[in-house]
Design a protein around this motif. Structure first.
Motif, short mmCIF file in Angstrom:
data_model
loop_
_atom_site.label_atom_id
_atom_site.label_comp_id
_atom_site.label_asym_id
_atom_site.label_seq_id
_atom_site.Cartn_x
_atom_site.Cartn_y
_atom_site.Cartn_z
N GLU A 1 0.85 -1.19 0.00
CA GLU A 1 0.00 0.00 0.00
C GLU A 1 0.88 1.24 0.00
O GLU A 1 2.03 1.22 0.46
N VAL A 2 0.31 2.36 -0.49
CA VAL A 2 1.02 3.63 -0.44
C VAL A 2 0.01 4.75 -0.23
O VAL A 2 -1.16 4.64 -0.63
N SER A 3 0.44 5.81 0.45
CA SER A 3 -0.41 6.98 0.67
C SER A 3 0.47 8.23 0.61
O SER A 3 1.64 8.20 1.02
N VAL A 4 -0.11 9.33 0.10
CA VAL A 4 0.59 10.60 -0.01
C VAL A 4 -0.24 11.67 0.68
O VAL A 4 -1.48 11.68 0.55
N SER A 5 0.40 12.55 1.42
CA SER A 5 -0.32 13.65 2.07
C SER A 5 -0.84 14.61 1.01
O SER A 5 -0.35 14.64 -0.12
N GLY A 6 -1.81 15.44 1.37
CA GLY A 6 -2.43 16.34 0.41
C GLY A 6 -1.47 17.27 -0.27
O GLY A 6 -1.59 17.57 -1.46
N SER A 7 -0.48 17.74 0.47
CA SER A 7 0.51 18.66 -0.09
C SER A 7 1.63 17.93 -0.83
O SER A 7 2.43 18.56 -1.51
N GLY A 8 1.71 16.62 -0.66
CA GLY A 8 2.78 15.85 -1.28
C GLY A 8 4.06 15.85 -0.49
O GLY A 8 5.08 15.30 -0.94
N GLN A 9 4.05 16.42 0.70
CA GLN A 9 5.28 16.51 1.49
C GLN A 9 5.69 15.17 2.09
O GLN A 9 6.86 14.91 2.31
#
Length: 637
Positions: free
Chosen positions: A159-167
């Motif tokens: 699985e992978v997840s990215v924060s809204g800002s991409g930071q």
């Protein structure tokens, strides 16, 4: 004064209340979606994208009106809505698709491998994929879907997840590890989950949420430290943060949806029929969208939950403050009462003996912490749907009502009645007969020898005794079946513990000939305390041995009978160790008892509120039996 206990109980119940009321909700069904595999909400909250198991992706407005749907070549594994209106769709057909606001295809990228997970920042500057059997995260360009780089992890990715800002990027692997990366792909920390990872999410402040197959969501900070561990009712299927990171949405396999704050405290819970398959907040964190295994999308008003949580927190604070003020007032009134009665001298006496009280303090503190506090906690939490560190929802008497309909408890009550009757017979009669036989031995040395021989068996651990009997009952190599074969009764050989018709009676027979050492010593001590003058007088009057036992020994052993009956009843009702070790409650439910159901509810199912209710019920039964026993059995003392 009669109203005081009811006022006190009401205060307790009010102080324990937490938000748990159902939310107003809207939902819509998506025809042809099948099992919903992923959700995404646009930055402004006006659109909702849904990926389905039936190779389709759907775009809806916030009210559930369809905008368009698109088809993929296989199961849709991920959807992501970008702030410019682009919809990204990943699929098991090895492709990543991009569509504009009207559903027109912008590009189609062939990645040569099945895409298992898709995550993107809101502006699309960071788009990361997990592909089948890959140990590297794939980074793609939002303009054409071409691979622009990879981030090596070293283990098979899941699985992978990215924060809204991409930071921040968090990636989970199949070996129960999760990796926190910055936007450039540099590893910041690696942390281990307690079980197989099912879902991950990362907030704007770098807080990672990891949902596992052990019904938990673990929260890790940027340093890899566990901030808190959140309990759910079933395997976690998805987790999501609100944009400010202050709230966490969770779904599980049983169709339960939860909202927790950033510290892991539960704010709300709801349940639907079916399996929970996805959660996502809108940008403001005021709306929670959730998907199911049958193509439904639910929309929950989260803002009202937060308002209710804040108001109830204020109410709780006010109630605690009021309780503190009330306690101070009561203490002052009590001191005034003592002064009027000239009884304040007791404090001077306490002060004179301060070192004695100081020496007793550790004992009283330990007794309170490890005995009284757990008991009162069980009584209190029996009225709640409770998981330590997780949900605490007031349910009143629902846990007790649940016991009435619990087939394991009903079956266990029947077994318990049998165990009580046979247990009292086993505890009283063999020990009394043995004590009488030892007492009537003429040689004091023989009395001492037999008493010592019986007492020496106390050093054998109870678990060892159970395991020995378990081997005796073994259907293949057990001594009981082998002896039956030896004496020509092989047809009687049996799987004693594996047959529902004989398992309970096999457990009852454990410990034959049932001479309990404590019971033996209690009866023997009681016989020694009977004055010899009574025995001699009875003999002079012509009483035989049986008459002496019936008319002198048994009446004068009333205190011992009362003590042993109470002790035996408490032990039988509370004990489940032997059954758990030997049969585990089986086969089927033939050896179940309520105490075993309490243990399983607390340990296997993490349902501590129900377990507390079972414990309180057993306490009330023991209390009632004890009171009846004290009233019925009269003694001279």
């Amino acid at each position: 004064m009669r109203k005081a206990p009811w006022i006190f109980l009401a205060l307790i119940l009010l102080l324990g209340l937490v938000p748990g009321a159902a939310l107003a909700k809207d939902h819509w069904s998506i025809e042809g979606a099948g099992n919903i595999t992923s959700l995404s909400v646009s930055a402004d909250g006006s659109r909702v994208a849904v990926g389905g198991h039936n190779a389709k992706a759907f775009l809806y407005d916030s009210e559930g009106s369809p905008i368009y749907e698109v088809e993929a070549g296989n199961v849709v594994t991920g959807v992501a809505l970008l702030s410019n209106g682009t919809l990204l769709v990943s699929s098991d057909d090895r492709h990543l698709y991009a569509y504009d606001e009207t559903g027109g295809k912008l590009w189609d990228s062939d990645l040569k491998r099945q895409v298992k997970s898709l995550a993107a920042s809101q502006d699309g500057s960071t788009i990361v994929l997990v592909t089948q059997r890959s140990k590297d995260l794939i980074v793609v360009d939002q303009n054409n879907g071409e691979q622009t780089g990879s981030i090596p992890i070293g283990s098979l990715l899941k699985e992978v997840s990215v924060s809204g800002s991409g930071q921040w990027i968090v990636a989970a692997t199949s070996d129960q590890f999760a990796y926190l990366l910055d936007k450039d792909g540099s590893l910041l920390y690696k942390f281990s989950a307690d079980n197989q990872i099912q879902a991950v999410a990362v907030s704007e402040n770098g807080l990672a949420a990891v949902g596992t197959a052990s019904n938990k969501v673990e929260l890790f900070d940027q340093n890899g430290s566990v901030n808190s561990s959140i309990n759910t009712r079933d395997i976690v299927t998805d987790v999501a943060f609100s944009s400010d990171g202050e709230r966490i949405g969770v779904s599980d396999l049983s169709g339960n949806y939860y909202i927790f704050d950033g510290r892991g405290k539960q704010l709300w819970e709801s349940k639907i029929t079916g399996e929970g398959r996805g959660v996502q907040f809108d940008r403001e964190g005021k709306t929670l969208y959730s998907g199911t295994d049958d193509g439904r999308v639910f929309k929950y008003d989260v803002g009202s939950v937060i308002d209710k949580a804040a108001s109830k927190a204020r109410l709780n604070a006010m109630l605690w403050a009021a309780a503190g003020v009330l306690a101070v007032v009561l203490i002052l009134l009590y001191l005034i009462y003592l002064k009027k009665r000239n009884r304040l001298v007791i404090f001077r006496q306490i002060w004179k003996s301060k070192y004695i009280y100081l020496g007793l303090a550790p004992t009283f503190i330990l007794v309170f912490v490890f005995l009284y506090y757990p008991a009162f906690s069980g009584l209190f939490h029996s009225l709640y749907d409770w998981q330590p560190g997780g949900r605490t929802t007031f349910v009143g008497l629902a846990n007790f009502e649940r016991m009435i309909h619990d087939p394991y408890v009903i079956k266990g009550m029947g077994n318990l009645v049998i165990l009580i009757i046979t247990g009292l017979i086993k505890a009283i009669i063999p020990a009394l007969i043995t004590a009488e036989l030892i007492f009537h031995l003429r040689s004091k040395r023989l009395q001492y020898g037999f008493r010592t021989a019986f007492t020496a068996s106390m050093v054998i651990p109870g678990v060892a005794l159970l395991l020995i009997w378990q081997n005796l009952y073994d259907p293949n190599v057990g001594l009981i079946n082998n002896v039956l074969d030896l004496i020509g009764l092989g047809s009687w050989a049996h799987g004693w513990l594996g047959d529902p018709n004989t398992a309970l009676w096999a457990i009852i027979f454990i410990g034959f000939p049932f001479i309990g050492i404590l019971q033996l010593l209690v009866f023997y001590a009681g016989l020694l305390s009977i004055p010899n003058e009574l025995i001699e007088s009875a003999k002079i009057d012509g009483a035989n041995l049986w008459r002496i036992i019936r008319s002198i020994h048994l009446p004068l052993l009333g205190g011992q009978f009362k003590f042993l009956i109470i002790l035996t009843l408490i032990g039988i009702i509370q004990d489940f160790n032997g059954i758990m070790i030997v049969t585990g409650g089986g086969p089927m439910d033939s050896t179940y008892v309520p105490a075993l159901q309490m243990y399983y509810a607390a340990t296997k199912f993490n349902d501590l509120g129900y377990a507390s209710a079972l414990g309180v019920s057993m306490f009330l039964v023991i209390l009632a039996i004890t009171v009846v026993n004290m009233k019925l059995i009269k003694t001279e003392d």
